[in-house]
Design a protein around this motif. Sequence first.
Motif, short mmCIF file in Angstrom:
data_model
loop_
_atom_site.label_atom_id
_atom_site.label_comp_id
_atom_site.label_asym_id
_atom_site.label_seq_id
_atom_site.Cartn_x
_atom_site.Cartn_y
_atom_site.Cartn_z
N GLN A 101 41.00 53.41 1.81
CA GLN A 101 40.79 54.85 1.77
C GLN A 101 42.12 55.55 1.88
O GLN A 101 43.14 54.97 2.19
N GLY A 102 42.10 56.87 1.62
CA GLY A 102 43.31 57.66 1.72
C GLY A 102 43.81 58.10 0.37
O GLY A 102 43.49 57.50 -0.66
N SER A 103 44.62 59.10 0.38
CA SER A 103 45.18 59.70 -0.84
C SER A 103 46.57 59.12 -1.09
O SER A 103 47.45 59.17 -0.21
N MET A 104 46.78 58.59 -2.27
CA MET A 104 48.11 58.05 -2.61
C MET A 104 49.15 59.16 -2.72
O MET A 104 50.33 58.94 -2.47
N ALA A 105 48.70 60.36 -3.11
CA ALA A 105 49.65 61.47 -3.17
C ALA A 105 50.22 61.77 -1.78
O ALA A 105 51.42 62.02 -1.61
N THR A 106 49.32 61.73 -0.78
CA THR A 106 49.80 61.96 0.60
C THR A 106 50.73 60.86 1.04
O THR A 106 51.77 61.10 1.67
N VAL A 107 50.35 59.63 0.72
CA VAL A 107 51.22 58.49 1.09
C VAL A 107 52.58 58.61 0.41
O VAL A 107 53.63 58.37 1.04
N ALA A 108 52.60 58.96 -0.87
CA ALA A 108 53.87 59.08 -1.60
C ALA A 108 54.73 60.19 -1.00
O ALA A 108 55.96 60.04 -0.85
N ALA A 109 54.07 61.33 -0.66
CA ALA A 109 54.83 62.43 -0.04
C ALA A 109 55.41 62.00 1.30
O ALA A 109 56.58 62.29 1.63
N GLN A 110 54.63 61.30 2.09
CA GLN A 110 55.14 60.80 3.38
C GLN A 110 56.28 59.80 3.17
O GLN A 110 57.26 59.79 3.93
#
Length: 393
Positions: A101-110
């Motif tokens: 689960q989770g958004s890859m966009a959020t992970v990439a931004a982090q």
Amino acid sequence: MLLGHERPPDDWIRLDLFGYALTALVNLPIVVRRRAPVGVCVFVCAAWVLYVAAGYWPVVNSMAPLLALYTVAALRPVRTALACAALLGAVWVYAGLTAAQGSMATVAAQAVVFPLVMCRFGRSARVSAKREERLARLTERLRTEQQDRAREAVAEEQARIARELHDVVAHHMSVISVQAGMAAYVFHTSPQTARGALDTISDTTREALQEMRRMLKVLRAGPGEPQEGWASYDPMPSVTRLGEMIERVRAAAGLAVELRIEGEPRPVAPGVGLCAYRVVQEALTNVLKHAPLARARVLVGYEPHHLTVTVTDDGAGTTGATGTGGGSGAPPGRSDPATIGRGTGHGLIGMRERARLYGGTVDIGPLGEGFEVRLVLPTSARGTERRGDASDA
């Protein structure tokens, strides 16, 4: 460990003994991060990859890699810090990819923002550390310079006191020596003359003690302390009091001295006046020591921007040393120009140091059968500039 002990999201397994061991492996190297920041950062990221690959919750060990990256940015160049930031970002993306689960966009931004923020804080710490290091060096340099200036000030003050003591003691003791010798010579044949010589010795001793008390009074007074009793002493010697000194030398020591003044007398700075007085005093003292039968002349010239003082003697009665210059060790009636030019005696050193202190010069050398001391002191800023130009030339 406490965070891993809690129940993780459904995608991850709970910490077991192996998970606790991996957590220790990720975090414990942080203790030595300052000794090897790049090595610790790479090791921590590798251990974190192993921890994530084993299926444990990545958030538990996310702080150790960030702290390791901060240390790299604080201690190593920007290029190295950016390389470690890229490594940490890649591991962060890998951890995001393993989550169901989770958004890859959020992970990439982090993965981009967190490493860059840590690099920014690390660089700020590096700049502050360098600034503090430079400030510490400057502070140490300032402390060293202050100590050097303090030592120089002490040395200059010691030299000044030594010159004053030499001038006071040498002049008065020379007069006392002459009078004591005469008193001993005529003690039985002319008691009245011997009594007069003893009276002169008493007066000269009293005057020497008075000048020494004046000096000690100044030295004992602390900064800002009133110098009580100062008014009870005579004014400081100056060029205007040369007549008194010469009259005393004539009467007490029997030295034939002529005083001549050229130009219109005018007030001069206290330091300049004292310098001229002491140079004449030292010159006449050397005449008493080395040419007691000579005739001396003191010429004071008031020029527009300078004060010129010349002391000459004819060399009569030279005692095997020198006349006005003093101390060359030449045969009677002779001189050693090389030695006179250098002048290694304390009196000559004192003359030159006094003149240099006030921007003037002293020339000492033979003059026919006798010797000459010529002092030139600037009495104005224009005179100082001219002396400086002449010295440069």
